[in-house]
Motif scaffolding. Structure first.
Motif, PDB file in Angstrom:
ATOM      1  N   LEU A  55       0.832  -1.201   0.000  1.00 15.55           N
ATOM      2  CA  LEU A  55       0.000   0.000   0.000  1.00 15.55           C
ATOM      3  C   LEU A  55       0.869   1.255   0.000  1.00 15.55           C
TER       4      LEU A  55
ATOM      5  N   THR B 296       1.204   3.859  -3.041  1.00 11.43           N
ATOM      6  CA  THR B 296       0.910   5.278  -2.844  1.00 11.43           C
ATOM      7  C   THR B 296       2.092   6.136  -3.274  1.00 11.43           C
TER       8      THR B 296
ATOM      9  N   ARG C 100      -6.820  10.106  -7.910  1.00 10.14           N
ATOM     10  CA  ARG C 100      -7.158   8.836  -7.299  1.00 10.14           C
ATOM     11  C   ARG C 100      -7.825   7.940  -8.334  1.00 10.14           C
TER      12      ARG C 100
ATOM     13  N   VAL D  44       5.040  11.462   3.607  1.00 12.06           N
ATOM     14  CA  VAL D  44       4.093  10.343   3.453  1.00 12.06           C
ATOM     15  C   VAL D  44       4.593   9.133   4.227  1.00 12.06           C
TER      16      VAL D  44
ATOM     17  N   PHE E  13       2.573   7.671   7.397  1.00 13.24           N
ATOM     18  CA  PHE E  13       1.721   6.673   6.748  1.00 13.24           C
ATOM     19  C   PHE E  13       1.040   5.769   7.780  1.00 13.24           C
ATOM     20  N   ASP E  14       1.832   5.249   8.714  1.00 15.23           N
ATOM     21  CA  ASP E  14       1.266   4.345   9.726  1.00 15.23           C
ATOM     22  C   ASP E  14       0.252   5.071  10.606  1.00 15.23           C
TER      23      ASP E  14
ATOM     24  N   TYR F 165      -2.924   5.369   8.699  1.00 20.98           N
ATOM     25  CA  TYR F 165      -3.558   4.069   8.490  1.00 20.98           C
ATOM     26  C   TYR F 165      -4.189   3.550   9.782  1.00 20.98           C
ATOM     27  N   ARG F 166      -3.477   3.671  10.878  1.00 24.20           N
ATOM     28  CA  ARG F 166      -4.002   3.156  12.153  1.00 24.20           C
ATOM     29  C   ARG F 166      -5.242   3.938  12.599  1.00 24.20           C
TER      30      ARG F 166
ATOM     31  N   LEU G 122      -8.005   2.778  10.425  1.00 20.97           N
ATOM     32  CA  LEU G 122      -8.483   1.445  10.790  1.00 20.97           C
ATOM     33  C   LEU G 122      -9.319   1.490  12.063  1.00 20.97           C
TER      34      LEU G 122
ATOM     35  N   GLU H 129      -7.360   1.249   4.030  1.00 20.32           N
ATOM     36  CA  GLU H 129      -6.370   1.432   2.959  1.00 20.32           C
ATOM     37  C   GLU H 129      -6.849   2.471   1.950  1.00 20.32           C
ATOM     38  N   ASP H 130      -8.112   2.398   1.621  1.00 20.47           N
ATOM     39  CA  ASP H 130      -8.684   3.391   0.692  1.00 20.47           C
ATOM     40  C   ASP H 130      -8.505   4.800   1.231  1.00 20.47           C
TER      41      ASP H 130
ATOM     42  N   THR I  95      -6.490   5.854   3.581  1.00 21.05           N
ATOM     43  CA  THR I  95      -5.082   6.243   3.718  1.00 21.05           C
ATOM     44  C   THR I  95      -4.527   6.760   2.385  1.00 21.05           C
ATOM     45  N   GLN I  96      -4.771   6.011   1.355  1.00 22.95           N
ATOM     46  CA  GLN I  96      -4.300   6.456   0.036  1.00 22.95           C
ATOM     47  C   GLN I  96      -4.912   7.801  -0.337  1.00 22.95           C
ATOM     48  N   ASP I  97      -6.191   7.904  -0.089  1.00 22.87           N
ATOM     49  CA  ASP I  97      -6.888   9.136  -0.470  1.00 22.87           C
ATOM     50  C   ASP I  97      -6.337  10.330   0.301  1.00 22.87           C
TER      51      ASP I  97
ATOM     52  N   PHE J 196      -3.345  10.780   1.535  1.00 21.81           N
ATOM     53  CA  PHE J 196      -2.014  11.216   1.077  1.00 21.81           C
ATOM     54  C   PHE J 196      -2.050  11.783  -0.342  1.00 21.81           C
ATOM     55  N   LEU J 197      -2.937  11.281  -1.142  1.00 21.05           N
ATOM     56  CA  LEU J 197      -3.073  11.892  -2.471  1.00 21.05           C
ATOM     57  C   LEU J 197      -3.598  13.317  -2.343  1.00 21.05           C
TER      58      LEU J 197
ATOM     59  N   ARG K  20     -12.655  12.121   6.147  1.00 18.94           N
ATOM     60  CA  ARG K  20     -12.881  11.115   5.100  1.00 18.94           C
ATOM     61  C   ARG K  20     -13.657   9.924   5.662  1.00 18.94           C
TER      62      ARG K  20
END
Lengths: 392, 163
Positions: free
Chosen positions: A21, A25, A36, B16, B20-21, B24-25, B28, B38-39, B41-43, B45-46, B72
């Protein structure tokens, strides 16, 4: 005692995101692909929206076909839009165009004036003579406002039970009329609807030509009108035909002893004789159609014809309100759509028959000509005989 | 804005990796679902890479990331899609039952309490900081912390000290 904070932190530290992941990213960020990726659910939502849109379009097409050709509306509501008589008269004057003044034999030709305004007046004059209960236009305006939602059911050969002013009026039984419910149904949102006005149709053989949808005869269809002229004309007619929606009603000149006054919308129209029409359509319908013995054609000799909108309705009337309306057209695509959209057990790619309790409808394409057939009061074998004569 | 642009002496890529962790945590703990986390988290950082606002400090960056993550998550929960779907219940492996008990006890809390507990006990944020990040009054944060602790105490049967 153990500290909650330590345990919770330790638990969270055990949780690590998938290494892919982070790599994924970072990769996107490096490549500058900051957009995205579209999630699958978004794609699904777009697809669903597209399906709904397509479904709506399909349903609209099908609905319009169904309502116009298969299902007669139970009640056509009156939608009064004119605040006063002056407005109405102005609009009518603006849009109504007299197009033909047939000089055929018969006493009716003298009674009917040579233009639409005169024609309307002649209706009023006749109405005054026939019944003291009838009102003038001015009076009708008030009455219309008072009873904007009234509905009128009219049967063939029966006096119209319209409003109090028209009740029990003397009804000449030998006259037909044409009524445009565009005024009543469309709410006059489209000014072109005003071009279709109530017409006095004299005795003998006149018929209607419709661009739009014909919903059947007065025998089966309750009709609502919103003008005194219509009331009177309907009373006088004894039978009527309803044209719904944005129909383009055109009068065809009568044969025999008939005279007529017609109105048309501005368009590419020409005078056409019946023989010329036969050439155009490729058959002599008066000769070829197989009708029951008592059902007689209202023959016409000349007609206002528009090749871009070539629907001409052939009317037949018989005993006990039996009637048939056959509308041929070279625009077979429309008929194919009706066939496709019809809910019929008797259906092929070339025809569809829809049997009702007192009426039957057929959509037929034969030899490059599409036919819409509406029969009222026909027995099944009579209807089959008629459709067979078209198919063969 | 390029990924190579320096922010407070760090590239966005480095930022990032650093947070990141954390993101994500938090995601979650809010979603209770790995895929959603995961979705998000990616969003997050983007969005961070796309963001053109200047940051005044690393705390500012962290606060921004946490706020975007929580927002989010809210968006996810309020989306019609999420309402119509059943989240998969996934077991998260822990090396001791105590960790598991504590973690799942927190996950059982209502969402508004989960965020407060996570930020207070894992990110070591003060009540004021939490209020600032979550756009809640300090008193609200305090009361939510209090209620969350009471719930956790009853779930964990008083085995832990909530300092």
């Amino acid at each position: 005692m153990t500290l909650f904070r330590d345990t919770y932190k330790a638990a969270n530290n055990d949780i690590t995101p998938d290494s892919k992941l982070l790599a994924q990213t970072l990769s996107r960020i490096e490549q500058g692909k900051v957009r995205r990726p579209v999630p699958i659910r978004a794609v699904g939502a777009c697809a669903a929206a597209l399906m709904v849109t397509l479904g709506s379009v399909y349903a609209y097409v099908r609905y319009t076909d169904a309502t116009s050709l298969e299902v007669a509306p139970e009640i056509v509501k009156v939608d009064t839009v004119f605040g006063n008589e002056t407005e109405q008269a102005d609009v009518q004057e603006k849009f109504i165009q007299p197009i033909e003044f047939a000089a055929t034999a018969g006493k009716a030709s003298e009674e009917k004036s040579a233009n639409t305004d005169d024609g309307l007046k002649s209706i009023e004059d006749k109405a005054d003579k026939n019944s003291t209960m009838r009102k003038t236009n001015t009076k009708t305006t008030t009455k219309r406002e008072e009873s904007a939602d009234r509905t009128i059911e009219k049967g063939v050969g029966e006096p119209m039970s319209t409003d109090n002013s028209a009740e029990n009026a003397a009804v000449p039984a030998d006259e037909n009329m044409q009524t445009d419910t565009g005024l009543a149904t469309a709410g006059i949102t489209d000014s072109s609807a005003m071009a279709k006005s109530v017409e006095p149709m004299p005795a003998g053989g006149e018929m209607q030509k419709t661009e739009g949808k014909k919903s059947g005869s007065a025998a089966d269809v309750p009709v609502t009108v919103n003008s005194l002229e219509t009331d009177i004309a309907m009373e006088e007619a004894g039978q009527m035909e309803t044209v719904t929606g944005d129909s383009n009603v055109k009068a065809l000149s009568g044969g025999g002893s008939a005279a007529k006054i017609g109105t048309v919308e501005a368009g590419q129209q020409e005078q056409i004789t019946y023989s010329e029409y036969c050439e155009y359509i490729g058959s002599d319908l008066y000769e070829e159609l197989e009708m029951p013995e008592d059902v007689i054609a209202d023959r016409w000799v000349t007609a206002d014809f528009d090749r871009n909108n070539d629907e001409v309705t052939f009317s037949y009337f018989g005993n006990d309100g039996r009637s048939a309306y056959i509308t041929p057209t070279r625009n077979t695509e429309k008929i194919y759509r009706s066939i496709h959209g019809s809910q019929s057990d008797t259906k092929t790619s070339e025809y569809a028959f829809i049997y009702g309790e007192s009426n039957a409808v057929a959509y037929i394409v034969s030899d490059g000509v599409g036919y819409t057939v509406n029969c009222f009061g026909f027995r099944p074998e009579e209807f089959d005989g008629l459709t067979d004569s078209i198919l063969n | 804005m390029s990924a190579d642009t320096l922010i407070l002496g760090m590239t966005k890529q480095e930022i990032v990796e650093k947070y990141f962790d954390t993101v994500y945590r938090l995601a979650l703990s809010q979603t209770k679902n790995k895929a959603d986390a995961e979705d998000i988290t990616q969003d997050v950082f983007l969005r961070f890479v796309q963001n053109s606002k200047p940051f005044s400090s690393h705390e500012h960056i962290k606060a921004w990331l946490i706020r975007v993550t929580v927002n989010r998550t809210r968006s996810l929960f309020t989306s019609s899609w999420h309402k119509k779907t059943e989240a998969l219940t996934e077991e998260i492996p822990f090396d001791s039952p105590e960790k598991s008990d504590v973690y799942y006890a927190v996950l059982d809390l209502p969402q508004k309490y989960r965020a407060v507990i996570h930020l207070f006990y894992y990110e070591d944020m003060s009540v004021a900081e939490i209020g600032n990040v979550l756009k809640r009054n300090e008193s609200t944060v305090k009361s939510q912390l209090h209620r969350a602790r009471e719930l956790l105490k009853s779930k964990l049967k008083g085995e832990y000290d909530f300092v």
